[in-house]
Design an enzyme around this catalytic site. Sequence first.
Site, short mmCIF file in Angstrom:
data_model
loop_
_atom_site.label_atom_id
_atom_site.label_comp_id
_atom_site.label_asym_id
_atom_site.label_seq_id
_atom_site.Cartn_x
_atom_site.Cartn_y
_atom_site.Cartn_z
N SER A 68 0.83 -1.21 0.00
CA SER A 68 0.00 0.00 0.00
C SER A 68 0.86 1.26 0.00
CB SER A 68 -0.88 0.01 1.25
OG SER A 68 -1.44 1.30 1.45
N TYR A 76 -2.89 5.71 -4.63
CA TYR A 76 -4.12 6.49 -4.65
C TYR A 76 -3.82 7.79 -5.40
CZ TYR A 76 -6.21 3.86 -0.70
OH TYR A 76 -6.77 2.91 0.11
N THR A 99 -5.92 2.28 -6.99
CA THR A 99 -7.19 2.06 -6.30
C THR A 99 -8.16 3.17 -6.67
OG1 THR A 99 -6.13 0.87 -4.50
CG2 THR A 99 -8.28 1.82 -4.03
N LYS A 143 -8.10 -1.17 -9.17
CA LYS A 143 -8.73 -1.89 -8.05
C LYS A 143 -10.00 -1.16 -7.60
CE LYS A 143 -7.66 -3.44 -3.34
NZ LYS A 143 -8.07 -2.45 -2.35
N HIS A 199 -13.22 -2.84 -1.38
CA HIS A 199 -12.31 -2.33 -0.34
C HIS A 199 -12.59 -3.01 1.00
CE1 HIS A 199 -9.52 1.31 -0.35
NE2 HIS A 199 -9.37 0.83 0.86
C1 LIG Z 1 -6.94 -2.03 7.59
C2 LIG Z 1 -7.12 -2.01 6.10
C3 LIG Z 1 -6.43 -1.07 5.36
C4 LIG Z 1 -6.57 -1.03 3.96
N1 LIG Z 1 -5.82 -0.15 3.25
C5 LIG Z 1 -5.88 -0.18 1.91
C6 LIG Z 1 -5.01 0.65 1.14
O1 LIG Z 1 -4.17 1.36 1.67
N2 LIG Z 1 -5.14 0.60 -0.21
C7 LIG Z 1 -6.06 -0.21 -0.84
O2 LIG Z 1 -6.13 -0.22 -2.07
N3 LIG Z 1 -6.86 -1.02 -0.13
C8 LIG Z 1 -6.79 -1.04 1.22
N4 LIG Z 1 -7.58 -1.90 1.92
C9 LIG Z 1 -8.48 -2.83 1.21
C10 LIG Z 1 -7.77 -4.14 0.89
O3 LIG Z 1 -6.84 -3.97 -0.16
C11 LIG Z 1 -8.76 -5.21 0.39
O4 LIG Z 1 -9.52 -4.70 -0.67
C12 LIG Z 1 -9.71 -5.73 1.47
O5 LIG Z 1 -9.09 -5.75 2.73
C13 LIG Z 1 -10.16 -7.13 1.08
O6 LIG Z 1 -11.12 -7.59 1.95
P1 LIG Z 1 -10.84 -8.57 3.21
O7 LIG Z 1 -10.19 -7.74 4.26
O8 LIG Z 1 -12.19 -9.02 3.57
O9 LIG Z 1 -9.94 -9.70 2.73
C14 LIG Z 1 -7.44 -1.95 3.31
C15 LIG Z 1 -8.13 -2.90 4.08
C16 LIG Z 1 -7.97 -2.94 5.45
C17 LIG Z 1 -8.71 -4.01 6.23
#
Ligand SMILES: Cc1cc2nc3c(=O)[nH]c(=O)nc-3n(C[C@H](O)[C@H](O)[C@H](O)COP(=O)(O)O)c2cc1C
Length: 339
Positions: A97, A121, A147, A211, A235
């Site tokens: 990330s 982003y 994203t 994404k 997300h």
């Molecule tokens: C704590 C947290 C932080 C996240 N930060 C980002 C991020 O910085 N960039 C991004 O594209 N997605 C982010 N996501 C989304 C994840 O890439 C992903 O889409 C999502 O966690 C998938 O679902 P799951 O947690 O049920 O496996 C984040 C998710 C969580 C739980």
Amino acid sequence: MNDPETVQRNAVRDYYETGSGAEVTLHANEEAWQSLRFRPRILRDVSRVGTAIDLLGASLPHPLLVAPSALHGLGHPDGERATARGAAAAGALMVLSMRSSVPAAEVGREMNGSPWWYQVYATGRPSVALTLTQQAVDAGASAIVLTGDTPIVGRKRRATPGIVANAMHVENLRRTVDPSITAADVTQDPSATLDLIRALADRYRVPVLVKGVLRGDDARLALEAGAAGVIVSNHGGRQLDRAIASADALPEVVAAVDGAAPVIVDGGIRSGVDAMAALALGADAVMLGRPILRALMAGGSDAIRALLDQMRTELVEAMQLVGTADVDQLTPDLVVRSK
Ligand SMILES: Cc1cc2nc3c(=O)[nH]c(=O)nc-3n(C[C@H](O)[C@H](O)[C@H](O)COP(=O)(O)O)c2cc1C
């Protein structure tokens, strides 16, 4: 139970686990995979099962990827370095990330030659994102994940204000980009459009995946705008609450892309069986978000490796039981939605 360490740990857990709004999508993601049932074939030779895939030039031993997530430094002192070690040991492609707590160069070193990608982003001050991306590509990131579902940050249900700040990310940026950076420089840019895909692809000369795609027509538009792949995602239920579950969006996106580019999916995938369902519905790979963060908090890189190894074993066993010897033979006829 109210010592400061416990309070902080609970706050970090809440930050990792929370969804947005009433957390309808957060829960729907897991439920949608679980509502799928399999139609196994019998008496097929499944003495040897193949899980290897090729993904945009990367040869991977299995299709389980690490989703990009922010601030691993909150969950473990080694932050994303620990995640990278665990992912590399398990042969999993990691998506780092932009909101990392450590510099991309350090993560690149930990990946030790294994493929990894960088997630960006659109930020209020574009030069920050551009510098970070350049550093990541220089450090070996072989693709960029843009994203697209975050014009603003979704309001989280269980985020404790003030305890989990973006401080670690900003601190990392001050070290690696510019000492004068503030949190305002990395707020989301709500004016970003599909044009950003081509701009990134032209500038960095690596494949750009988009994404957050939840519609077939958006997948087509992303590809026309220069994307090399799409990631079906809401997300992890952290952006628009009541957005469609990713398992429900996947078939439409797969149909729209029609083999022209890889389709990856994340959201609620918790087992090798879930992963098999996603692959059968046409995904080329799956990404894991919270399972990785939970493992990181519980036991750092070793726990991440153990989690990925276990999910890979579950995938192999599920494929044997469904009667399919290779991931590329997992087809939609193996899956039906239960009433
Ligand atoms: C704590 C947290 C932080 C996240 N930060 C980002 C991020 O910085 N960039 C991004 O594209 N997605 C982010 N996501 C989304 C994840 O890439 C992903 O889409 C999502 O966690 C998938 O679902 P799951 O947690 O049920 O496996 C984040 C998710 C969580 C739980």
